[in-house]
Design an enzyme around this catalytic site. Structure first.
Site, mmCIF file in Angstrom:
data_model
loop_
_atom_site.group_PDB
_atom_site.id
_atom_site.type_symbol
_atom_site.label_atom_id
_atom_site.label_comp_id
_atom_site.label_asym_id
_atom_site.label_seq_id
_atom_site.Cartn_x
_atom_site.Cartn_y
_atom_site.Cartn_z
ATOM 1 N N CYS A 41 -6.136 -5.032 -17.758
ATOM 2 C CA CYS A 41 -7.271 -5.689 -18.428
ATOM 3 C C CYS A 41 -7.927 -6.627 -17.409
ATOM 4 C CB CYS A 41 -6.807 -6.450 -19.667
ATOM 5 S SG CYS A 41 -5.743 -7.850 -19.302
ATOM 6 N N PRO A 42 -9.127 -7.120 -17.710
ATOM 7 C CA PRO A 42 -9.891 -7.849 -16.683
ATOM 8 C C PRO A 42 -9.182 -9.096 -16.147
ATOM 9 C CG PRO A 42 -11.291 -7.316 -18.567
ATOM 10 C CD PRO A 42 -9.898 -6.966 -18.951
#
Lengths: 97, 854
Positions: free
Chosen positions: A9-10
């Site tokens: 995920c970011p």
């Protein structure tokens, strides 16, 4: 079934690991053999080995960003899902396969 | 015979109003004719005409020449060259009052405002503060220098009589003095510029001619000012262009005198305290607005360094510049919230704006009660922090010094570590007598209310020479008669000051510190003089107060090297880094090109200091630091590593320095210093400062990270509130920036993971200590969660970016894995108080991975 997965995920400090924990435990409950590689802020952990990749029946990319070293999985059957789908209902994701 | 002095302009801001005023003051008593020539612009000016000086349009580093003729030519030249050296870039230790306070502008509206869809407007923060009021434009009579309609010009009066010029100017001066009355510090300085302009020979001559020869006084005055303003408008020096405002103020003032207005010119008609917007205001207008009472000032054009903004800041008025005035005019009368820290104006008719104001106000008042450093959960602060103070150069400024003393203590100073006393001596030209000095010192001691005050006796000689004293010329005054060497030749100056200080000691605890001590015998001599003066006082029937500690500055390299030998003769030591570095590194601290290198910090300086501090501490004497290095937050870890007892810093830097000290780890700072001592040069030390971790390790979760029963009503409020708490706990550098980062993540997709739990998170260098924060909400809020359920438990993960903070990522990932376990969530929800929550989180961070899910 032998299932392998990669989560990313970011920010890489929460959802990567929540998705990994969910996939492993739900997968096991459903009788699968699951191994999950995490690509988070600490880098790649629990890295999938070539033998594990070639032995896998299915690859799941639970990711909101590009996966590192994606070429490792060339030729495999890959299921792309957003992380939120895994967190929302992992069982549903795993029954789609 | 004419003397010439060629140089490149060393003034950082060029030749603007304040240096021009100082030059005027410096040369007022001299007979010499002095001309300043700018070789770049080809313009020349009489040094006693501030306006003409400004019109030379002199920028930093312009090639210039000063030509001096007449009786005092030599004295004039020397005085000017000393002034230029002392004002040179890097030579002044004064904090720059023109530096805008507070954080840099953040792009865009605050998330909470955007989230609620409110109208808002962004500008540049110029003077911090939070305010509320109705938008009002500056009344037209305010914004124009033209006489308002309905005013009867004097020259249309009987027989077309011209007004008496001298009476007009005298009245104008009287009004300026009335304006200045009560102004302190920067405000006083700024207002003084107008008075100097009104003494300008060129301007006065032009005005006299206009008033007596031309047909209409108002028009004639307007014509004169228009000419000057046009001239200034074409200048390249921005600080000079800004003086156009002061001219506008003077223009209106003279018009007011010549053609009195009906009904006065105040911000009449404003009910409540309005938020005033205008393209631009003059300092005079700011002053009138401040008197009528305004909540905030929104400006279109003015820069953060304009005198108007600096003045507003000094008067405590929040200011935002760079505002879209047309957009504000379209909303004249609208109630708004002004957050000048952030540079935003928000429509206050909506409840969310009132909540914004409430939440912002809460964080700020909590911060004032307990600044971030107070919430630290580690050992007490080291070293102790005191404030530096400069005694005013003019007796009238005394109030400012006293106000500064009180402000320093409000900002957390434990003492006044250095009072510089020489400025009054240098400005007054003659020595203030014992009574005058006693009154001044007593004022400071009384304002300190029992906390110790260390006075440094006159640090004169070198570039600081009182005009009244006869002095043999020195080829190299910085290496000449300074400090004790100077006192030995002008004993009365020291004796008078010591008596005054002893008398002031009756008002509270004081210490006396001697500058530029070279040998232990210097201190023996000063102590003898001190005891003699104590006897003198006793003979005069003045009760000699108890023993007064007598200490010395460590600023001569040889004395620092020999520190051990001074311990028997000095009660305490204070390191003056400015002169010490200059003497040690052979760099003139006033040199425009080299002075910046003194900020180093050079390993040689660190070695010298380390050795001296160890030696002095071994002998049980206290040692502190009061030089500029102590106020430089970039090198603070090194200063902390020295193991000083205290540092004394500029009042402006006090809060920041205290906050930073509170986050430092003593052993890590010492380790950093050890490494720095073996560096080859200053560049290598700076590289170390950028990479070696020096902060105290704090547990990733602690009591101050858990908030129960929070009254936050939306996701935006929760994020704002939690970022604020983290900042109050001293765990993050910028709360608004953190808030923006957390939102950036939320916009990607909601961090509401279902089951009433949300996990907002961010990783950023802003985070000083990685933290798990937990908030339990009184009322569940909508978080856009994947299961659509409202959220009442928020677990915020904030991670730092430095290497040691990385260790915490493992803990975060472990907690994240636990959060998808239904059993863990159930136990978390069952927790009733802070302690059980902390215990549960602690177990999760330490224990094995959970097995069951959902």
């Amino acid at each position: 079934m032998k299932i392998i997965a990669v989560t990313a995920c970011p920010t890489g400090i929460a959802h990567t690991y929540m998705a990994a924990a969910t996939l492993s435990s739900v997968g096991r409950e459903m009788g699968h053999d699951v191994k999950v590689e995490t690509q988070g802020a600490m880098g790649i952990e629990n890295e999938l080995r070539p033998a594990e990749i070639s032995a896998a029946d299915l690859v799941i990319f639970a990711a909101d960003i590009a996966i590192e070293n994606e070429a490792r999985f060339n030729g495999k059957r890959v299921l792309h899902v957003p992380i939120r789908e895994v967190l929302k209902d992992a069982r549903k994701v795993l029954t789609r396969i | 015979m004419a003397l010439a002095l060629s140089f490149r302009c060393p003034l950082a801001g060029g030749l603007h109003a304040r240096p021009a005023s100082r030059l005027l003051a410096l040369c007022a008593s001299l007979d010499a004719d002095i001309e300043w020539r700018n070789l770049r612009t080809g313009r020349a000016a009489d040094i006693r005409s501030p306006l003409a000086l400004l019109s030379t349009d002199t920028l930093f580093d312009d090639p210039c020449e000063i030509v001096v003729g007449g009786a005092d030519a030599v004295a004039a030249r020397d005085r000017i060259s000393r002034f230029l050296a002392s004002e040179a870039v890097g030579a002044t230790s004064d904090p720059d009052p023109r530096r805008p306070a507070g954080p840099q502008p953040s792009p865009g509206l605050p998330p909470m405002v955007e989230d609620a869809g409110l109208w808002g407007l962004c500008g540049r923060p110029a003077a911090a503060g939070l305010a509320y009021g109705r938008l009002r434009s500056l009344p037209p009579a305010f914004s124009s220098a033209e006489p308002p309609a309905g005013v009867v010009p004097v020259d249309s009066g009987p027989a077309g009589q011209a007004p008496d010029f001298d009476r007009v100017v005298a009245e104008a001066r009287r009004r300026l003095d009335a304006d200045d009355d009560g102004a302190t510090g920067v405000a006083r300085d700024i207002l003084g510029v107008r008075r100097d302009l009104l003494s300008d020979d060129g301007l006065l001559t032009a005005l006299r001619r206009a008033l007596t020869e031309d047909g209409g006084a108002a028009g004639a005055i307007g014509h004169v000012f228009e000419t000057y303003r046009r001239d200034l408008a074409g200048m390249r020096n921005e600080l000079v262009r800004d003086r156009e405002h002061d001219l506008r103020d003077l223009h209106r003032l003279l018009l007011d005198v010549v053609c009195p207005r009906r009904g006065g010119g105040g911000a009449g008609g404003h009910r409540g305290r309005p938020v005033i917007f205008a393209a631009d205001v003059t300092p005079g207008e700011v002053l009138v607005l401040a008197r009528t009472g305004i909540a905030a000032l929104l400006l279109g054009r003015a820069g953060a360094t304009s005198h108007s903004v600096v003045l507003a800041r000094a008067l405590g008025i929040p200011v935002i510049t760079g505002c879209d005035c047309a957009a504000l005019a379209a909303r004249d009368g609208l109630p708004v919230v002004v957050d000048a820290d952030q540079g935003v104006v928000i429509d206050a008719t909506h409840g969310a704006a009132r909540r914004y104001r409430f939440l912002e106000g809460a964080v700020r008042s909590e911060q004032r009660l307990a600044a971030p450093f107070a919430a630290s959960d580690g050992p007490v602060m080291f070293p102790a922090v005191a404030a530096n103070l400069v005694l005013p150069s003019l007796p009238e400024d005394e109030r400012a010094a006293l106000a500064e003393t009180s402000a320093a203590f409000r900002n957390g100073a434990g003492a006044i570590g250095l009072v510089r006393t020489e400025s009054m001596l240098l400005a007054a030209g003659s020595l203030p007598d014992e009574d005058r000095q006693t009154a001044l010192y007593t004022g400071v001691v009384a304002a300190a209310a029992g906390r110790p005050v260390t006075f440094r006796t006159f640090d004169i000689g070198g570039d600081k020479i009182p005009a009244s004293l006869p002095r043999a010329p020195e080829a190299n005054p910085v290496l000449g008669l300074r400090g004790v060497a100077f006192y030995r030749r002008h004993e009365q100056i020291l004796r008078t000051q010591l008596r005054a200080l002893l008398r002031a000691g009756e008002a509270g605890p004081i210490a006396i510190m001697i500058p530029m001590v070279r040998d232990p015998s210097d201190m023996v001599w000063v102590r003898r003089v001190l005891e003699e003066e104590r006897k003198t006082l006793a003979e005069r029937g003045i009760a000699a107060p108890g023993p007064c500690p007598l200490g010395m500055m460590l600023e001569v390299p040889s004395a620092v090297l020999m520190a051990a030998h001074f311990c028997p003769v000095a009660d305490f030591f204070s390191i003056g880094t400015n002169d010490l570095a200059q003497y040690l590194l052979a760099i003139d601290r006033g040199h425009p090109l080299l002075a910046a290198d003194l900020k180093g910090p050079h390993p040689a300086l660190l070695r010298l200091l380390d050795q001296a501090v160890r030696e002095i501490r071994r002998q049980g004497r206290p040692v502190s630091m009061c030089g500029d290095l102590a106020s430089d937050s970039a090198v603070l870890p090194l200063m902390a590593g020295l193991g000083l007892d205290a540092i004394s810093v500029d009042p402006a830097a006090l809060a920041d320095i205290r906050a930073q000290l509170a986050s430092l780890d003593r052993d890590r700072c010492r380790g950093l210093l050890e490494k720095a001592l073996s560096c080859p040069d200053a560049g290598a030390v700076r590289a170390l400062l950028a990479t070696v971790p020096v902060r105290r390790r704090r547990p990733v979760v602690a009591t101050d990270c858990v908030s129960l029963d929070c009254d936050w009503r939306t996701r935006a409020e929760v994020i704002k509130g939690m970022a604020g708490r983290l900042w109050l706990a001293g765990r993050v550098g910028g709360r608004h920036d953190l808030e923006a980062l957390l939102w950036r993540r939320e916009r990607h997709y909601s961090t509401g993971l279902g089951f009433g739990i949300a996990v907002p998170h961010a990783r950023s260098p802003l985070v000083l200590h990685s933290t798990i924060s937990i908030a339990r909400l009184r009322r569940p809020v909508d978080w856009g969660a994947i299961d659509g359920a409202p959220v009442d438990i928020v677990i915020m993960l904030t991670a730092g970016m430095t290497a040691p903070e990385d260790d915490h990522l493992k803990l975060f990932s472990r907690l994240a894995r636990n959060l998808v376990d239904a059993g863990f969530r159930g136990r978390l929800r069952a927790c009733r108080d802070r302690q059980t929550i902390l215990e549960l989180i602690g177990q999760a961070l330490a224990g094995p991975e959970p097995q069951g899910v959902s």
